[in-house]
Motif scaffolding. Structure first.
Motif, PDB file in Angstrom:
ATOM      1  N   GLY A  36       6.629   9.666  -8.728  1.00  0.00           N
ATOM      2  CA  GLY A  36       5.358  10.367  -8.642  1.00  0.00           C
ATOM      3  C   GLY A  36       4.122   9.487  -8.680  1.00  0.00           C
ATOM      4  N   TYR A  37       4.294   8.185  -8.676  1.00  0.00           N
ATOM      5  CA  TYR A  37       3.148   7.270  -8.687  1.00  0.00           C
ATOM      6  C   TYR A  37       2.714   6.991  -7.249  1.00  0.00           C
ATOM      7  N   ILE A  38       2.129   7.982  -6.615  1.00  0.00           N
ATOM      8  CA  ILE A  38       1.839   7.936  -5.193  1.00  0.00           C
ATOM      9  C   ILE A  38       0.792   6.865  -4.862  1.00  0.00           C
ATOM     10  N   PHE A  39      -0.279   6.780  -5.622  1.00  0.00           N
ATOM     11  CA  PHE A  39      -1.313   5.781  -5.343  1.00  0.00           C
ATOM     12  C   PHE A  39      -0.858   4.385  -5.732  1.00  0.00           C
ATOM     13  N   LEU A  40      -0.096   4.282  -6.810  1.00  0.00           N
ATOM     14  CA  LEU A  40       0.379   2.974  -7.250  1.00  0.00           C
ATOM     15  C   LEU A  40       1.364   2.392  -6.256  1.00  0.00           C
ATOM     16  N   ASP A  41       2.225   3.218  -5.671  1.00  0.00           N
ATOM     17  CA  ASP A  41       3.178   2.682  -4.698  1.00  0.00           C
ATOM     18  C   ASP A  41       2.450   2.171  -3.458  1.00  0.00           C
ATOM     19  N   ASP A  42       1.360   2.806  -3.063  1.00  0.00           N
ATOM     20  CA  ASP A  42       0.571   2.315  -1.930  1.00  0.00           C
ATOM     21  C   ASP A  42      -0.115   0.992  -2.264  1.00  0.00           C
ATOM     22  N   ALA A  43      -0.640   0.876  -3.472  1.00  0.00           N
ATOM     23  CA  ALA A  43      -1.306  -0.361  -3.874  1.00  0.00           C
ATOM     24  C   ALA A  43      -0.309  -1.524  -3.920  1.00  0.00           C
ATOM     25  N   ILE A  44       0.864  -1.285  -4.479  1.00  0.00           N
ATOM     26  CA  ILE A  44       1.898  -2.324  -4.551  1.00  0.00           C
ATOM     27  C   ILE A  44       2.373  -2.684  -3.148  1.00  0.00           C
ATOM     28  N   ALA A  45       2.570  -1.685  -2.294  1.00  0.00           N
ATOM     29  CA  ALA A  45       2.998  -1.945  -0.912  1.00  0.00           C
ATOM     30  C   ALA A  45       1.940  -2.766  -0.180  1.00  0.00           C
ATOM     31  N   GLY A  46       0.676  -2.480  -0.389  1.00  0.00           N
ATOM     32  CA  GLY A  46      -0.392  -3.252   0.230  1.00  0.00           C
ATOM     33  C   GLY A  46      -0.420  -4.691  -0.260  1.00  0.00           C
ATOM     34  N   PHE A  47      -0.209  -4.869  -1.553  1.00  0.00           N
ATOM     35  CA  PHE A  47      -0.174  -6.217  -2.120  1.00  0.00           C
ATOM     36  C   PHE A  47       0.998  -7.018  -1.566  1.00  0.00           C
ATOM     37  N   ILE A  48       2.177  -6.406  -1.550  1.00  0.00           N
ATOM     38  CA  ILE A  48       3.365  -7.086  -1.030  1.00  0.00           C
ATOM     39  C   ILE A  48       3.201  -7.389   0.454  1.00  0.00           C
ATOM     40  N   ALA A  49       2.710  -6.427   1.221  1.00  0.00           N
ATOM     41  CA  ALA A  49       2.526  -6.637   2.657  1.00  0.00           C
ATOM     42  C   ALA A  49       1.540  -7.761   2.928  1.00  0.00           C
ATOM     43  N   GLY A  50       0.448  -7.789   2.198  1.00  0.00           N
ATOM     44  CA  GLY A  50      -0.532  -8.851   2.392  1.00  0.00           C
ATOM     45  C   GLY A  50       0.022 -10.219   2.033  1.00  0.00           C
ATOM     46  N   CYS A  51       0.725 -10.288   0.922  1.00  0.00           N
ATOM     47  CA  CYS A  51       1.298 -11.574   0.496  1.00  0.00           C
ATOM     48  C   CYS A  51       2.386 -12.039   1.451  1.00  0.00           C
ATOM     49  N   MET A  52       3.236 -11.141   1.899  1.00  0.00           N
ATOM     50  CA  MET A  52       4.294 -11.520   2.835  1.00  0.00           C
ATOM     51  C   MET A  52       3.708 -11.942   4.181  1.00  0.00           C
ATOM     52  N   SER A  53       2.646 -11.295   4.601  1.00  0.00           N
ATOM     53  CA  SER A  53       2.009 -11.682   5.857  1.00  0.00           C
ATOM     54  C   SER A  53       1.421 -13.076   5.757  1.00  0.00           C
ATOM     55  N   LYS A  54       0.802 -13.389   4.631  1.00  0.00           N
ATOM     56  CA  LYS A  54       0.236 -14.716   4.428  1.00  0.00           C
ATOM     57  C   LYS A  54       1.329 -15.774   4.344  1.00  0.00           C
ATOM     58  N   ALA A  55       2.437 -15.440   3.674  1.00  0.00           N
ATOM     59  CA  ALA A  55       3.506 -16.414   3.476  1.00  0.00           C
ATOM     60  C   ALA A  55       4.302 -16.668   4.757  1.00  0.00           C
ATOM     61  N   LEU A  56       4.482 -15.647   5.577  1.00  0.00           N
ATOM     62  CA  LEU A  56       5.366 -15.791   6.733  1.00  0.00           C
ATOM     63  C   LEU A  56       4.642 -16.098   8.033  1.00  0.00           C
ATOM     64  N   TYR A  57       3.356 -15.833   8.125  1.00  0.00           N
ATOM     65  CA  TYR A  57       2.666 -16.034   9.398  1.00  0.00           C
ATOM     66  C   TYR A  57       1.628 -17.107   9.305  1.00  0.00           C
TER      67      TYR A  57
END
Length: 57
Positions: A36-57
């Protein structure tokens, strides 16, 4: 919120990866969504996506 975090960290690549993580909800992101942590899952997904994009590209 997740889109803004991903965009701030990695730009357009981060937004693209955020969409992937938000759709598939792997690992902790899916667990947060199911609990039920709908906003928190979006924030974590955004953080992970941003970090993975920086690390891999």
């Amino acid at each position: 919120m997740g889109l803004a975090i991903a965009n701030d960290i990695a730009g357009t690549k981060g937004i693209f990866n955020f969409r992937f993580y938000d759709k598939h909800k792997p690992g902790v992101i899916g667990r947060l969504d199911r609990e039920g942590y709908i906003f928190l899952d979006d924030a974590i997904a955004g953080f992970i996506a941003g970090c993975m994009s920086k690390a891999l590209y």
